[in-house]
Scaffold this active site. Structure first.
Site, PDB file in Angstrom:
ATOM      1  N   ARG A  66      36.201  48.945  37.428  1.00 43.64           N
ATOM      2  CA  ARG A  66      37.150  48.284  38.319  1.00 43.64           C
ATOM      3  C   ARG A  66      36.407  47.702  39.518  1.00 43.64           C
ATOM      4  O   ARG A  66      35.482  48.314  40.054  1.00 43.64           O
ATOM      5  CB  ARG A  66      38.219  49.275  38.817  1.00 43.64           C
ATOM      6  CG  ARG A  66      39.300  49.599  37.786  1.00 43.64           C
ATOM      7  CD  ARG A  66      40.191  48.392  37.523  1.00 43.64           C
ATOM      8  NE  ARG A  66      41.229  48.661  36.548  1.00 43.64           N
ATOM      9  CZ  ARG A  66      41.116  48.421  35.241  1.00 43.64           C
ATOM     10  NH1 ARG A  66      39.989  47.938  34.760  1.00 43.64           N
ATOM     11  NH2 ARG A  66      42.126  48.655  34.428  1.00 43.64           N
ATOM     12  N   GLU A  95      40.046  39.063  42.005  1.00 44.43           N
ATOM     13  CA  GLU A  95      39.940  38.334  40.744  1.00 44.43           C
ATOM     14  C   GLU A  95      41.029  37.274  40.678  1.00 44.43           C
ATOM     15  O   GLU A  95      42.202  37.591  40.870  1.00 44.43           O
ATOM     16  CB  GLU A  95      40.043  39.306  39.565  1.00 44.43           C
ATOM     17  CG  GLU A  95      38.889  40.296  39.535  1.00 44.43           C
ATOM     18  CD  GLU A  95      38.914  41.231  38.330  1.00 44.43           C
ATOM     19  OE1 GLU A  95      39.821  41.088  37.477  1.00 44.43           O
ATOM     20  OE2 GLU A  95      38.033  42.098  38.233  1.00 44.43           O
ATOM     21  N   HIS A 113      35.647  39.607  33.480  1.00 41.58           N
ATOM     22  CA  HIS A 113      36.576  40.693  33.126  1.00 41.58           C
ATOM     23  C   HIS A 113      37.042  40.547  31.674  1.00 41.58           C
ATOM     24  O   HIS A 113      38.213  40.337  31.377  1.00 41.58           O
ATOM     25  CB  HIS A 113      37.771  40.706  34.076  1.00 41.58           C
ATOM     26  CG  HIS A 113      38.439  42.055  34.154  1.00 41.58           C
ATOM     27  ND1 HIS A 113      39.120  42.490  35.258  1.00 41.58           N
ATOM     28  CD2 HIS A 113      38.517  43.069  33.266  1.00 41.58           C
ATOM     29  CE1 HIS A 113      39.595  43.698  35.052  1.00 41.58           C
ATOM     30  NE2 HIS A 113      39.240  44.072  33.839  1.00 41.58           N
TER      31      HIS A 113
END
Length: 361
Positions: A66, A95, A113
């Protein structure tokens, strides 16, 4: 391989061939450091300038867990100082990520990601979903739903109160702390023993893991989490029970000893906690709760009530139990709001106090 993890037991780590160490020892020894933790208050900026200063020069950092666990600002500093030789990031503080000097550094590898976006993962998910839809349409069975356990339609109305109770018991005990959890024993007694108790077991595991995982646990992944952490799960059932028509008991074995909680259903749908460790009582498992362990001496209840009153905290319910006269006592207090760290510290300083913890259900 060395690892730092406050939840896994040493026996489970040994089976995986992993040596458990402290954070500081890991920082000092590791050549490659990879992050595999949820983002919580404790793990936010876990890898910061202070941590980087403890690492050997030339270390490599990998974060696919994370964003925000590795401080991007401090990582850039550590790279420029020559402490970190290279880094690979799949997750970011924000993000999509904002422009950063990390983007232009040849010592840093960045991916967007990716998660479960591999070709193999996408095919497996599609096949599983198709199989589950067929199973529901033909057999009426729901498998692997996120928000409900796999139960046949005719059993759902009967099992539902016990599934909810099981999850409450697991969450309550987990929030009190289960460091180095090794084994979970789930015992179902009374009329409920005639039913399929597998959904109850899954719900109890979900309750245990939900408070300690950032993404939470669900009815699908809870057994997988237990297996991955090397936690032995044992279940049993019996028609014999004293004092209740039904009784669910969860016993958790940790590196510090055993914790036990029992609960039942009153009136067909009202859950109650009826035992915590060796204290018998009757408590409503809902909302914000204070779990107070103290010496069985006069003045404790008044002292706690006085502090809460001074802080404007309303008490909804209070439940008491003790192991013996003059021994240790337990108070479970339902309050209308979560208490601040300052109020909790004031309560801990009261006379005859052993421990006090907050639980939110």
């Amino acid at each position: 391989v060395i690892a730092s993890d406050p939840f896994i037991s040493r026996e489970a780590a040994d089976k995986l061939g992993i040596e458990l160490v402290s954070n500081d020892e890991l920082f000092k020894k590791a050549d490659f450091i990879t992050v595999h933790t949820p983002k919580t208050k404790e793990t936010t900026n876990l890898l910061n300038r202070k941590a980087f200063n403890k690492m050997k020069k030339g270390v490599f950092i990998i974060n696919c867990a994370r964003g925000g666990i590795v401080s991007e600002t401090d990582l850039l500093w550590a790279i420029e100082e020559g402490i970190v030789a290279g880094a690979a990031l799949d997750v970011y503080d924000k993000e999509p990520p904002a422009p950063s000097p990390l983007f232009d550094d040849e010592r840093v590898i960045l991916t967007p990601h990716l998660g479960a976006s591999t070709e193999e993962a996408q095919i497996n998910v599609a096949v599983l979903v198709a199989e589950q839809i067929v199973d529901y349409l033909i057999n009426g069975i729901v498998r692997n739903a996120i928000n409900m356990p796999s139960v046949s339609p005719e059993d759902i109305p009967v099992l539902k109160p016990y599934i909810e109770l099981a999850e409450l018991l697991g969450s309550f005990l987990s929030q009190l702390g289960l460091p180095g959890l090794k084994e979970v024993e789930i015992d179902c007694r009374g009329e409920v023993s005639a039913l399929d108790i597998r959904p109850i077991k899954v719900a109890m595991l979900k309750g245990i893991f939900d408070p300690i995982l950032e993404e939470g646990a669900n009815y699908v992944n809870a057994p997988i989490i237990a297996d991955e952490r090397g936690i032995k799960v044992v279940d049993s059932k019996s028609e014999k029970v004293k004092g209740f028509r039904n009784l669910l008991t969860l016993k958790a074995k940790t590196k510090e000893g055993e914790r036990t909680i029992s609960g039942t259903i009153f009136g067909g749908e009202n859950p109650r906690i009826v035992k915590l460790d060796n204290f018998e009582l009757e408590a409503f498992p809902e909302g914000n709760m204070l779990v107070v362990k103290n010496l069985d001496k006069p003045g404790v209840v008044g002292g706690v009530g006085g502090v809460l009153g001074d802080e404007g905290v309303n008490i909804a319910r209070m439940h008491l139990g003790r192991d013996k006269q003059g021994g240790n006592a337990l108070i479970i207090i339902s309050v209308d709001q979560e208490l601040s760290p300052k109020v909790m510290e004031t309560l801990r300083d009261l006379p005859n106090m052993i421990s006090i913890q907050q639980v939110k259900l």
